[in-house]
Design a protein around this motif. Structure first.
Motif, PDB file in Angstrom:
ATOM      1  N   GLU A 148       0.839  -1.215   0.000  1.00  0.00           N
ATOM      2  CA  GLU A 148       0.000   0.000   0.000  1.00  0.00           C
ATOM      3  C   GLU A 148       0.868   1.258   0.000  1.00  0.00           C
ATOM      4  N   GLN A 149       1.953   1.210   0.772  1.00  0.00           N
ATOM      5  CA  GLN A 149       2.877   2.361   0.779  1.00  0.00           C
ATOM      6  C   GLN A 149       3.505   2.548  -0.606  1.00  0.00           C
ATOM      7  N   PHE A 150       3.875   1.425  -1.233  1.00  0.00           N
ATOM      8  CA  PHE A 150       4.489   1.508  -2.559  1.00  0.00           C
ATOM      9  C   PHE A 150       3.517   2.122  -3.567  1.00  0.00           C
ATOM     10  N   ALA A 151       2.255   1.710  -3.468  1.00  0.00           N
ATOM     11  CA  ALA A 151       1.249   2.229  -4.402  1.00  0.00           C
ATOM     12  C   ALA A 151       1.157   3.751  -4.287  1.00  0.00           C
ATOM     13  N   GLU A 152       1.375   4.247  -3.080  1.00  0.00           N
ATOM     14  CA  GLU A 152       1.270   5.691  -2.875  1.00  0.00           C
ATOM     15  C   GLU A 152       2.540   6.432  -3.314  1.00  0.00           C
ATOM     16  N   TRP A 153       3.708   5.876  -3.028  1.00  0.00           N
ATOM     17  CA  TRP A 153       4.964   6.624  -3.216  1.00  0.00           C
ATOM     18  C   TRP A 153       5.732   6.225  -4.474  1.00  0.00           C
ATOM     19  N   ARG A 154       5.439   5.061  -5.024  1.00  0.00           N
ATOM     20  CA  ARG A 154       6.133   4.568  -6.223  1.00  0.00           C
ATOM     21  C   ARG A 154       7.640   4.590  -6.036  1.00  0.00           C
ATOM     22  N   ALA A 155       8.091   4.217  -4.870  1.00  0.00           N
ATOM     23  CA  ALA A 155       9.528   4.193  -4.561  1.00  0.00           C
ATOM     24  C   ALA A 155       9.797   3.003  -3.647  1.00  0.00           C
ATOM     25  N   SER A 156      11.057   2.642  -3.519  1.00  0.00           N
ATOM     26  CA  SER A 156      11.412   1.510  -2.660  1.00  0.00           C
ATOM     27  C   SER A 156      10.960   1.762  -1.229  1.00  0.00           C
ATOM     28  N   ILE A 157      10.471   0.708  -0.587  1.00  0.00           N
ATOM     29  CA  ILE A 157       9.973   0.791   0.794  1.00  0.00           C
ATOM     30  C   ILE A 157      10.685  -0.290   1.610  1.00  0.00           C
ATOM     31  N   ILE A 158      11.297   0.099   2.702  1.00  0.00           N
ATOM     32  CA  ILE A 158      12.013  -0.857   3.552  1.00  0.00           C
ATOM     33  C   ILE A 158      11.334  -0.896   4.913  1.00  0.00           C
ATOM     34  N   ALA A 159      11.073  -2.099   5.415  1.00  0.00           N
ATOM     35  CA  ALA A 159      10.424  -2.218   6.730  1.00  0.00           C
ATOM     36  C   ALA A 159      11.451  -1.967   7.831  1.00  0.00           C
ATOM     37  N   VAL A 160      11.114  -1.114   8.770  1.00  0.00           N
ATOM     38  CA  VAL A 160      12.016  -0.863   9.909  1.00  0.00           C
ATOM     39  C   VAL A 160      11.240  -0.893  11.224  1.00  0.00           C
ATOM     40  N   LYS A 243      14.561   7.965  -4.601  1.00  0.00           N
ATOM     41  CA  LYS A 243      14.056   8.051  -3.231  1.00  0.00           C
ATOM     42  C   LYS A 243      13.829   6.648  -2.673  1.00  0.00           C
ATOM     43  N   VAL A 244      14.121   6.498  -1.408  1.00  0.00           N
ATOM     44  CA  VAL A 244      13.849   5.250  -0.696  1.00  0.00           C
ATOM     45  C   VAL A 244      13.176   5.639   0.619  1.00  0.00           C
ATOM     46  N   PHE A 245      12.102   4.934   0.963  1.00  0.00           N
ATOM     47  CA  PHE A 245      11.421   5.230   2.225  1.00  0.00           C
ATOM     48  C   PHE A 245      11.556   4.055   3.196  1.00  0.00           C
ATOM     49  N   ALA A 246      11.692   4.398   4.464  1.00  0.00           N
ATOM     50  CA  ALA A 246      11.650   3.376   5.513  1.00  0.00           C
ATOM     51  C   ALA A 246      10.282   3.462   6.157  1.00  0.00           C
ATOM     52  N   TYR A 247       9.665   2.306   6.345  1.00  0.00           N
ATOM     53  CA  TYR A 247       8.296   2.265   6.856  1.00  0.00           C
ATOM     54  C   TYR A 247       8.276   1.510   8.186  1.00  0.00           C
ATOM     55  N   CYS A 248       7.839   2.194   9.234  1.00  0.00           N
ATOM     56  CA  CYS A 248       7.714   1.546  10.554  1.00  0.00           C
ATOM     57  C   CYS A 248       6.403   0.767  10.566  1.00  0.00           C
TER      58      CYS A 248
END
Ligand code: G1P
Length: 289
Positions: A148-160, A243-248
Motif C-alpha cells: 500500500e505504501q508503494f502504491a502511494e509513493w512509487r519508490a522503494s519501501i524498507i520495513a524498519v 528516493k527510498v522510504f523506511a516504513y515503521c
C-alpha cells in the motif's frame, strides 16, 4: 498502475545459528506451531497480492521445493481415507494461482548476491524481498502494508522497527527525515554499524519492496560487512539516484534465526492459535515456574 507481483525469498543460508537442528534440514522448514517458517513468509506475500514466488535456494534445500510441490501419494491417501479437511490443508500450501520458481545460488556470497540471482526473472519490475527468518505478524499482514505504501509513493519501501541502541550491529540501520507518521525519507543506510556509528535506532526488518535499479547497484558493490555482497550496500548506492522510504510497520517481528526469537514466536503463535490457544494458555498457567 504497476502492482508488485513478484517476491524473492533468499533461502540458501546455512542456518548455523540453529545447529544442530539445521544440520540436515533447511532452517526455513523449522515449524512454528504447525507450519514451517517459509510458509508464513509465502502466505504473507500471497496475502499482499503477490503470485510469483522466486526462491533462491542452495544445496540441502530440496525439502522447501517438495513442500510447495504436489504431494501425489499423500493427497491420494488422504482422499481415499476421506480425510478431506487435512487434504484441504495440504492443497492450500500452494494455491492454483501461485507460481513457484527455484533458482540455485551456486556460492553463498551474501544477501545482495542472492537477490541478484533473481535478476532475469525480475525483468525490470519492482519486487518484494522477504527473509523467512523474520516471522512478521500484523493485524494487516506487513507486506500488504508495504504494498500500500508503494502504491502511494512509487519508490522503494524498507520495513524498519526501533531497536535497542546496543543491538545496531545486528541490523541494517537507516537514517533520514520523518515525512509523516511511520514514514522516513531515507538519507543513509548502513549495514550492522557499531552503536556510535549508527545513524538512528531504526533497524531493517526482513521485508523490502525494491525498484529494479537496486540490482545494478548491487552488482557494482564491493564485498561489505562479513566479506559478503550486502543488499544494504546496494540500497545505499541507489540512494544517490532514487528516493527510498523506511516504513515503521504495524505489527511484531520475531527473529526466528535465533533460538530465543523462535521460542517466543512458538509460544505467542500457539497462544493465538484458534484451536490450540485456550488449552495451551491453561497449560502455561499451571506450569510451576
Ligand atoms: C539481514 C540484513 C540486515 C537486516 C536483517 C533483518 O541481516 O542484511 O540489514 O537488518 O537481515 O533480519 P542478517 O540477519 O541476514 O544477518
Amino acid at each position: 498502475m504497476q502492482h508488485i507481483t513478484k517476491a524473492v525469498f533468499p533461502v540458501a543460508g546455512l542456518g548455523t545459528r540453529f545447529l544442530p537442528a539445521t544440520k540436515a534440514q533447511p532452517k526455513e522448514m523449522l515449524p512454528v506451531v504447525d507450519k514451517p517458517l517459509i510458509q508464513y513468509a509465502i502466505e504473507e506475500a500471497y496475502d499482499a497480492g503477490i503470485r510469483e514466488m522466486i526462491f533462491i535456494t542452495g544445496r540441502t534445500k530440496r525439502p522447501i521445493e517438495d513442500h510447495f510441490d504436489m504431494a501425489y501419494e499423500l493427497e491420494t491417501e488422504l482422499q481415499a481415507a476421506g480425510k478431506l479437511e487435512l487434504l484441504k490443508v495440504v492443497q492450500s500450501i500452494k494455491p492454483e494461482d501461485m507460481e513457484c520458481v527455484f533458482i540455485r545460488q551456486p556460492k553463498m556470497l551474501g544477501l545482495g548476491h542472492a537477490v541478484l540471482c533473481a535478476q532475469q526473472l525480475i525483468n525490470g519490475d519492482p519486487f518484494a524481498v522477504l527473509l523467512a527468518d523474520d516471522l512478521m505478524v500484523g493485524e494487516k499482514p506487513i507486506m500488504k502494508q508495504m504494498v500500500e505504501q508503494f502504491a502511494e509513493w512509487r519508490a522503494s519501501i524498507i520495513a524498519v522497527q526501533e531497536v535497542p541502541p546496543e543491538h545496531t550491529k545486528r541490523y541494517g540501520i537507516v537514517g533520514g527525515t520523518h515525512v509523516r507518521d511511520r514514514l522516513v525519507d531515507v538519507a543513509k543506510i548502513v549495514e550492522k554499524p557499531a552503536p556510535e556509528e549508527a545513524p538512528s535506532n531504526l533497524g531493517v526488518a526482513g521485508r523490502y519492496i525494491l525498484t529494479p535499479g537496486v540490482l545494478d547497484e548491487i552488482r557494482m558493490q564491493p564485498k561489505g560487512v562479513g566479506g559478503e555482497i550486502q543488499l544494504t550496500d546496494g540500497i545505499a548506492g541507489m540512494l544517490r539516484r532514487e528516493k527510498v522510504f523506511a516504513y515503521c510497520y504495524e505489527g511484531k517481528r520475531y527473529d526466528c534465526g535465533s533460538k530465543e526469537g523462535f521460542l517466543q514466536a512458538s509460544v505467542e503463535l500457539a497462544l493465538a492459535h484458534p484451536q490450540l490457544g485456550p488449552g495451551f494458555r491453561d497449560y502455561l498457567k499451571n506450569l510451576e515456574l
